[in-house]
Design a protein around this motif. Structure first.
Motif, short mmCIF file in Angstrom:
data_model
loop_
_atom_site.label_atom_id
_atom_site.label_comp_id
_atom_site.label_asym_id
_atom_site.label_seq_id
_atom_site.Cartn_x
_atom_site.Cartn_y
_atom_site.Cartn_z
N GLY A 64 0.83 -1.21 0.00
CA GLY A 64 0.00 0.00 0.00
C GLY A 64 0.86 1.26 0.00
O GLY A 64 0.54 2.24 -0.68
N ALA A 65 1.97 1.23 0.77
CA ALA A 65 2.88 2.38 0.78
C ALA A 65 3.49 2.60 -0.59
O ALA A 65 3.61 3.75 -1.06
N GLY A 70 3.68 5.96 -5.32
CA GLY A 70 3.61 6.00 -6.77
C GLY A 70 2.52 6.93 -7.27
O GLY A 70 2.71 7.63 -8.28
N GLN A 71 1.40 6.95 -6.57
CA GLN A 71 0.30 7.85 -6.96
C GLN A 71 0.70 9.31 -6.76
O GLN A 71 0.39 10.18 -7.59
N LEU A 72 1.40 9.60 -5.66
CA LEU A 72 1.88 10.96 -5.43
C LEU A 72 2.77 11.42 -6.59
O LEU A 72 2.64 12.54 -7.09
N VAL A 73 3.67 10.55 -7.00
CA VAL A 73 4.61 10.91 -8.06
C VAL A 73 3.90 11.00 -9.40
O VAL A 73 4.10 11.95 -10.17
N ILE A 81 -2.21 12.78 -0.25
CA ILE A 81 -3.34 12.03 -0.80
C ILE A 81 -3.81 11.04 0.25
O ILE A 81 -2.99 10.35 0.89
N ASP A 82 -5.10 10.94 0.43
CA ASP A 82 -5.66 9.94 1.34
C ASP A 82 -5.36 8.55 0.78
O ASP A 82 -5.78 8.23 -0.34
N PRO A 83 -4.62 7.70 1.51
CA PRO A 83 -4.30 6.37 0.98
C PRO A 83 -5.54 5.56 0.59
O PRO A 83 -5.46 4.72 -0.32
N ALA A 89 -4.74 0.03 -3.18
CA ALA A 89 -3.77 0.18 -2.10
C ALA A 89 -4.08 -0.67 -0.88
O ALA A 89 -3.20 -0.90 -0.04
N ASP A 90 -5.31 -1.15 -0.75
CA ASP A 90 -5.66 -1.94 0.44
C ASP A 90 -5.37 -3.42 0.26
O ASP A 90 -5.63 -4.22 1.17
#
Length: 278
Positions: A64-65, A70-73, A81-83, A89-90
């Motif tokens: 998930g991390a 990756g989504q942030l980048v 961003i809310d995970p 991610a879960d």
């Protein structure tokens, strides 16, 4: 052009010793080692170094991390961003070991693809003072290095970290610990830690001198100041580099026979209690 408030200093890079592509390659390699440690293991086994987590929980946390970073980048995020909003991610819908393994591999590959596409200097939000994609390449590499130790401790797999990676992992952790935000967050833990004569020396005993795998932690003021150096300190922690890393991240107790503590042992214990993501 983005205007910056006159009183606001520019972001401070948490400078690593490796280049961006090396971090990307190591993130893939470390994830592969983590996955290998899980194969054939009891995924319901408790992780001794992560209370309340099973091995499957550990895997979902790490995967998930990866996806979150990756989504942030990939989105060039300018804020956190809310995970929970990151697709997949879960964890995998299928709880089988094979599905978990494939999910871990896919997440690391997607994150590395985003990091490579962005390059190290693209602006991306982070919780630290370094707002570049390169921060996340390094952070996720070392996140994986440390959680691979958790997996190894749970499954009995071997655990060894390449010297350059282990040394950079210690560097990064000390840089994080020196951030003003960390000092603020951990202020309640600082009692008795900082003051005259409070110094620590970390000394790796199994690497060539050229790597300079020694660190001096100066706690004589009101915040951490650190440097790579061989200097006399109130307490010294000596041992193989991978074991030093494990102690610093509290994956190996300081009273292990794999390391040696010389001098003010209570000061080392106070530092280990202070410097923690907990």
């Amino acid at each position: 052009m983005t205007l910056q408030e006159p009183h606001q200093p520019p972001p401070v890079r948490l400078q690593g010793s490796l280049d961006h592509e090396r971090y990307c390659a190591e993130l893939l390699a470390e994830t592969g080692e983590f996955r290998a440690a899980l194969r054939g293991a009891d995924l319901s086994a408790a992780v001794p170094t992560c209370p309340d987590w099973t091995l499957a929980d550990l895997a979902r946390h790490l995967g998930g991390a990866h996806r979150w970073a990756g989504q942030l980048v990939a989105t060039r995020a300018t804020a956190g961003i809310d995970p929970a909003t990151v697709p997949g991610a879960d964890g995998p819908a299928d709880e089988t070991p094979g599905a978990l393994d494939a999910w871990l591999a896919e997440g690391a590959e997607r994150t590395v693809a985003a990091l490579r596409e962005a390059g190290p200097d693209t602006a991306v939000w982070s919780w630290a003072s370094d707002h570049r994609a390169g921060f996340w390449a390094r952070r996720m590499t070392h996140e994986t290095v440390v959680h691979r130790a958790d997996a190894a401790l749970t499954t009995g797999a071997g655990y060894e970290v390449a010297a350059e990676i282990a040394a950079d992992c210690i560097d990064e952790w000390l840089q994080v610990c020196a951030l003003p935000a960390a000092a603020e967050r951990w202020a309640e833990r600082a009692e008795g830690l900082f003051g005259p004569g409070r110094t620590l020396h970390l000394h790796a005993t199994d690497v060539p001198p050229a790597l300079n795998a020694e660190w001096f932690l100066d706690l004589t003021g009101d915040r951490l100041v650190h440097r790579r150096a061989h200097e006399k300190a109130a307490v010294a922690l000596r041992g193989p580099l991978t074991d030093l890393l494990a102690v610093i991240y509290r994956r190996l107790p300081a009273d292990s026979d794999r390391v040696e503590v010389l001098g003010d042992r209570p000061l080392l214990d106070r530092w280990l209690s202070y410097a923690s993501f907990d």
